[in-house]
Design a protein around this motif. Structure first.
Motif, PDB file in Angstrom:
ATOM      1  N   PHE A 127      -5.342 -43.790 -62.015  1.00  0.00           N
ATOM      2  CA  PHE A 127      -6.565 -43.507 -62.477  1.00  0.00           C
ATOM      3  C   PHE A 127      -6.422 -42.256 -63.390  1.00  0.00           C
ATOM      4  CE2 PHE A 127     -10.553 -41.091 -61.886  1.00  0.00           C
ATOM      5  CZ  PHE A 127     -11.409 -42.013 -62.696  1.00  0.00           C
ATOM      6  N   TRP A 128      -5.605 -41.187 -63.139  1.00  0.00           N
ATOM      7  CA  TRP A 128      -5.529 -39.685 -63.587  1.00  0.00           C
ATOM      8  C   TRP A 128      -4.770 -40.224 -64.889  1.00  0.00           C
ATOM      9  CZ3 TRP A 128      -1.558 -36.807 -65.012  1.00  0.00           C
ATOM     10  CH2 TRP A 128      -2.101 -35.374 -65.536  1.00  0.00           C
ATOM     11  N   LEU A 129      -3.815 -40.873 -65.065  1.00  0.00           N
ATOM     12  CA  LEU A 129      -3.003 -41.047 -66.066  1.00  0.00           C
ATOM     13  C   LEU A 129      -3.804 -41.810 -67.316  1.00  0.00           C
ATOM     14  CD1 LEU A 129       0.524 -41.895 -64.755  1.00  0.00           C
ATOM     15  CD2 LEU A 129      -0.053 -40.118 -66.277  1.00  0.00           C
ATOM     16  N   ASP A 130      -4.582 -42.921 -66.819  1.00  0.00           N
ATOM     17  CA  ASP A 130      -5.568 -43.357 -67.721  1.00  0.00           C
ATOM     18  C   ASP A 130      -6.532 -42.525 -68.263  1.00  0.00           C
ATOM     19  OD1 ASP A 130      -6.384 -45.955 -69.238  1.00  0.00           O
ATOM     20  OD2 ASP A 130      -8.167 -45.811 -67.587  1.00  0.00           O
ATOM     21  N   LYS A 131      -7.245 -41.478 -67.284  1.00  0.00           N
ATOM     22  CA  LYS A 131      -8.179 -40.653 -67.864  1.00  0.00           C
ATOM     23  C   LYS A 131      -7.595 -39.502 -68.715  1.00  0.00           C
ATOM     24  CE  LYS A 131     -11.872 -37.774 -66.199  1.00  0.00           C
ATOM     25  NZ  LYS A 131     -12.423 -37.224 -64.894  1.00  0.00           N
ATOM     26  N   ASN A 132      -6.330 -39.108 -68.447  1.00  0.00           N
ATOM     27  CA  ASN A 132      -5.696 -38.026 -69.267  1.00  0.00           C
ATOM     28  C   ASN A 132      -4.769 -38.627 -70.310  1.00  0.00           C
ATOM     29  OD1 ASN A 132      -7.209 -35.984 -68.149  1.00  0.00           O
ATOM     30  ND2 ASN A 132      -6.086 -36.445 -66.378  1.00  0.00           N
ATOM     31  N   SER A 133      -4.638 -39.740 -70.799  1.00  0.00           N
ATOM     32  CA  SER A 133      -3.618 -40.395 -71.556  1.00  0.00           C
ATOM     33  C   SER A 133      -3.794 -39.592 -72.948  1.00  0.00           C
ATOM     34  CB  SER A 133      -3.525 -41.595 -71.308  1.00  0.00           C
ATOM     35  OG  SER A 133      -4.750 -42.186 -72.100  1.00  0.00           O
ATOM     36  N   ALA A 134      -4.901 -39.374 -73.333  1.00  0.00           N
ATOM     37  CA  ALA A 134      -4.997 -39.017 -74.780  1.00  0.00           C
ATOM     38  C   ALA A 134      -4.183 -37.492 -74.958  1.00  0.00           C
ATOM     39  CB  ALA A 134      -6.563 -38.979 -75.233  1.00  0.00           C
ATOM     40  N   ILE A 135      -4.507 -36.633 -73.818  1.00  0.00           N
ATOM     41  CA  ILE A 135      -3.962 -35.413 -73.803  1.00  0.00           C
ATOM     42  C   ILE A 135      -2.312 -35.448 -73.644  1.00  0.00           C
ATOM     43  CG2 ILE A 135      -3.835 -33.168 -72.878  1.00  0.00           C
ATOM     44  CD1 ILE A 135      -6.766 -33.657 -71.877  1.00  0.00           C
ATOM     45  N   ILE A 136      -1.915 -36.058 -72.862  1.00  0.00           N
ATOM     46  CA  ILE A 136      -0.533 -36.423 -72.283  1.00  0.00           C
ATOM     47  C   ILE A 136       0.307 -37.015 -73.602  1.00  0.00           C
ATOM     48  CG2 ILE A 136       1.324 -37.482 -70.684  1.00  0.00           C
ATOM     49  CD1 ILE A 136      -1.056 -37.074 -68.478  1.00  0.00           C
ATOM     50  N   PHE A 137      -0.339 -38.098 -74.211  1.00  0.00           N
ATOM     51  CA  PHE A 137       0.561 -38.829 -74.986  1.00  0.00           C
ATOM     52  C   PHE A 137       0.096 -38.744 -76.418  1.00  0.00           C
ATOM     53  CE2 PHE A 137       0.666 -41.220 -70.958  1.00  0.00           C
ATOM     54  CZ  PHE A 137       2.050 -40.925 -70.490  1.00  0.00           C
ATOM     55  N   THR A 138      -0.191 -37.624 -77.062  1.00  0.00           N
ATOM     56  CA  THR A 138      -0.793 -37.199 -78.263  1.00  0.00           C
ATOM     57  C   THR A 138       0.458 -37.791 -79.435  1.00  0.00           C
ATOM     58  OG1 THR A 138      -0.326 -35.192 -78.396  1.00  0.00           O
ATOM     59  CG2 THR A 138      -2.516 -35.633 -77.702  1.00  0.00           C
ATOM     60  N   GLN A 139       0.079 -38.450 -80.422  1.00  0.00           N
ATOM     61  CA  GLN A 139       0.815 -38.488 -81.482  1.00  0.00           C
ATOM     62  C   GLN A 139       0.623 -37.662 -82.600  1.00  0.00           C
ATOM     63  OE1 GLN A 139       0.344 -42.396 -82.762  1.00  0.00           O
ATOM     64  NE2 GLN A 139       1.156 -43.375 -80.886  1.00  0.00           N
ATOM     65  N   GLN A 140       1.806 -37.062 -83.170  1.00  0.00           N
ATOM     66  CA  GLN A 140       1.528 -36.239 -84.222  1.00  0.00           C
ATOM     67  C   GLN A 140       1.024 -37.178 -85.534  1.00  0.00           C
ATOM     68  OE1 GLN A 140       5.281 -34.753 -85.008  1.00  0.00           O
ATOM     69  NE2 GLN A 140       5.087 -33.060 -83.477  1.00  0.00           N
ATOM     70  N   LYS A 141       0.045 -36.613 -86.087  1.00  0.00           N
ATOM     71  CA  LYS A 141      -0.535 -37.264 -87.322  1.00  0.00           C
ATOM     72  C   LYS A 141      -0.040 -36.792 -88.404  1.00  0.00           C
ATOM     73  CE  LYS A 141      -5.200 -37.462 -85.414  1.00  0.00           C
ATOM     74  NZ  LYS A 141      -6.486 -37.206 -85.263  1.00  0.00           N
ATOM     75  N   ASN A 142       0.422 -37.837 -89.363  1.00  0.00           N
ATOM     76  CA  ASN A 142       0.946 -37.886 -90.703  1.00  0.00           C
ATOM     77  C   ASN A 142      -0.313 -36.973 -91.754  1.00  0.00           C
ATOM     78  OD1 ASN A 142       3.144 -38.322 -90.014  1.00  0.00           O
ATOM     79  ND2 ASN A 142       3.059 -40.529 -90.697  1.00  0.00           N
ATOM     80  N   VAL A 143      -0.014 -35.678 -92.244  1.00  0.00           N
ATOM     81  CA  VAL A 143      -1.004 -35.370 -93.199  1.00  0.00           C
ATOM     82  C   VAL A 143      -0.725 -35.936 -94.513  1.00  0.00           C
ATOM     83  CG1 VAL A 143      -1.694 -33.298 -94.030  1.00  0.00           C
ATOM     84  CG2 VAL A 143      -0.755 -33.188 -91.676  1.00  0.00           C
ATOM     85  N   GLU A 144      -1.828 -36.260 -95.077  1.00  0.00           N
ATOM     86  CA  GLU A 144      -1.813 -37.059 -96.468  1.00  0.00           C
ATOM     87  C   GLU A 144      -2.546 -36.263 -97.170  1.00  0.00           C
ATOM     88  OE1 GLU A 144      -2.397 -41.071 -96.873  1.00  0.00           O
ATOM     89  OE2 GLU A 144      -1.494 -41.580 -94.838  1.00  0.00           O
TER      90      GLU A 144
END
Length: 153
Positions: A127-144
């Motif tokens: 439950f905790w990992l699902d709730k905080n997955s956006a913070i933990i597993f952020t992807q680096q965005k390619n700047v265009e």
């Protein structure tokens, strides 16, 4: 577990057949316990049986006799007909028994409690990992860039 005799009754009757008859007669007026008369190995002598004990137990036995062995049937029974089931059992030379140990109920309760604890920790973690997955597993965005400029090297 292995059934054990509930009670042993000693009979000072010198006549072994009378002691056996008295023991087995106790089965007539009740059906909760079973009285059996057993003769130990030390009770045999050259002339026959000289001692035995009456045991009160909850273990019961039932005869499994084929109708082919009933009086009046066996004289005329055709053994090759297969009409009645017949079998033989070897004679046991050694009387033996096996004991099966039962584990402690406290051990069973401990294993169950450990399983419940692991289940709860797992559910909370997921439950905790699902709730905080956006913070933990952020992807680096390619700047265009809108207007890319070629770079010379």
């Amino acid at each position: 577990g292995t059934p054990e005799p509930l009670d042993t009754e000693s009979d000072d009757t010198p006549d072994i057949s009378e002691a056996k008859t008295k023991c087995l007669a106790k089965n007539q007026k009740q059906n909760v316990y079973r009285y059996v008369f057993l003769v130990g190995q030390s009770c045999y002598n050259t002339t026959g049986v000289e001692c035995g004990k009456c045991y009160k137990t909850t273990v019961d036995t039932t005869e499994a006799a084929s109708p082919a062995f009933l009086a009046g049937v066996i004289e005329n029974y055709d053994w090759s007909s297969g009409q009645f089931p017949t079998w033989t059992e070897s004679i046991w030379k050694v009387i033996s028994g096996r004991l099966f140990l039962q584990g402690s109920p406290a051990h069973d309760h401990g294993i169950f409690a450990m399983g419940i604890i692991i289940l709860v920790v797992s559910l909370v973690s997921v439950f905790w990992l699902d709730k905080n997955s956006a913070i933990i597993f952020t992807q680096q965005k390619n700047v265009e860039v809108d207007n890319p400029v070629p770079v010379e090297m």
